[in-house]
Design a protein around this motif. Sequence first.
Motif, PDB file in Angstrom:
ATOM      1  N   THR A 170       0.829  -1.205   0.000  1.00  0.00           N
ATOM      2  CA  THR A 170       0.000   0.000   0.000  1.00  0.00           C
ATOM      3  C   THR A 170       0.867   1.260   0.000  1.00  0.00           C
ATOM      4  O   THR A 170       0.636   2.191  -0.769  1.00  0.00           O
ATOM      5  N   GLY A 208      -1.134  10.860   1.679  1.00  0.00           N
ATOM      6  CA  GLY A 208      -0.126  10.082   0.975  1.00  0.00           C
ATOM      7  C   GLY A 208       1.168   9.858   1.718  1.00  0.00           C
ATOM      8  O   GLY A 208       1.464   8.751   2.170  1.00  0.00           O
ATOM      9  N   GLU A 238       1.229   4.014  -3.146  1.00  0.00           N
ATOM     10  CA  GLU A 238       1.001   5.448  -2.943  1.00  0.00           C
ATOM     11  C   GLU A 238       2.202   6.265  -3.412  1.00  0.00           C
ATOM     12  O   GLU A 238       2.044   7.294  -4.073  1.00  0.00           O
TER      13      GLU A 238
END
Length: 142
Positions: free
Chosen positions: A48, A112, A52
């Motif tokens: 993940t 982010g 990002e």
Amino acid sequence: MTADAATDRDPDVFDIVHESDLIRVRKVLRAQAEAVGLNLVDATKLITAGSELARNILNYATDGRGRISIERVYKDGRRGVRATFADDGPGIDDIDAAMTDGFSTRGSMGLGLPGARRLVDDLTLTSAAGSGTTVVIVKWQR
């Protein structure tokens, strides 16, 4: 902590230039996470965060271009995965602000970089206005 970690093979290195490269980033991160024995939760966190950071290259780097290097690392009996995301884009003017929840230069949710930092064990960000950005993340086996 990550600079002096040993590796056992050449890293996987490739360019990030298109949305389809995000799939490759996730696949390679998953394969390396499995190779060092990360559990499912930690592997998912690494993937993940990496996804990002790769998307940030597409969204913020000059011409949406950058590169990634993914490798297995070993230090003090621990195994992990290190991924380095780099671009030659405009850089980040205020790193402290960029690492703050809610900060965004494009009207997004601003999760982010700080979100990626929470998902991994180590995150190092190097950037300056006009000189690109490099983000190095590491996830260690528990």
